[in-house]
Design an enzyme around this catalytic site. Structure first.
Site, PDB file in Angstrom:
ATOM      1  N   CYS A 104       0.800  -1.228   0.000  1.00 39.23           N
ATOM      2  CA  CYS A 104       0.000   0.000   0.000  1.00 39.23           C
ATOM      3  C   CYS A 104       0.831   1.275   0.000  1.00 39.23           C
ATOM      4  O   CYS A 104       0.289   2.363  -0.171  1.00 39.23           O
ATOM      5  CB  CYS A 104      -0.903   0.022   1.227  1.00 39.23           C
TER       6      CYS A 104
ATOM      7  N   CYS B  88      -0.952  -5.352   6.742  1.00 36.26           N
ATOM      8  CA  CYS B  88      -0.670  -4.149   7.517  1.00 36.26           C
ATOM      9  C   CYS B  88       0.169  -4.474   8.748  1.00 36.26           C
ATOM     10  O   CYS B  88       0.943  -3.634   9.209  1.00 36.26           O
ATOM     11  CB  CYS B  88      -1.964  -3.486   7.956  1.00 36.26           C
TER      12      CYS B  88
END
Ligand code: FES
Length: 127
Positions: A34, A103
């Protein structure tokens, strides 16, 4: 997408946010999935993590997982802290939605980089 109460708690009240100016080790990593960024700062005493703080340009799951990682790592022996994995952090948070598992890489990776940075500065390991 469902987040556990623990994830929401760490997102709303993240522990150990900030920087340590005279840190013994700093680990900064980027998430290739990301593009988000994470830095972890550590102070080391007697081969244990005496203090730890983090700054992130990351999503809510990155904030929550790093907050939990810093809580787990504080006071821990460096060798033990090197073994903290994203799975362990996700378990401690009662799970993360599968699409957000990437994440939690940021926290574990930045922690490991900070420990490596400390060891490099001490001359224990080479680049
Ligand atoms: Fe980037 Fe979560 S979406 S760290």
């Amino acid at each position: 997408m469902m987040y556990s109460e623990k994830v929401l708690d760490h997102f709303r009240n993240p522990r150990n946010v900030g920087e340590i100016e005279d840190a013994d080790g700093v680990g900064t990593v980027g998430n290739p999935v990301c593009g988000d960024m994470m830095s972890i700062y550590i102070k080391v005493e007697d081969e244990k993590i005496a203090d730890i703080k983090f700054r992130t340009f990351g999503c809510g799951a990155a904030i929550a997982t790093t907050s939990m990682t810093t809580e787990l790592a504080k006071g821990m022996d460096l060798d033990e802290a090197m073994k903290i994995t994203r799975e362990k952090v996700a378990d401690e948070l009662d799970g993360l939605p599968p699409v957000k598992m990437h994440c939690s890489n940021l926290a574990a990776d930045a922690l490991h980089e900070a420990i490596k940075d400390y060891r490099k500065k001490k001359g224990e390991i080479m680049d």
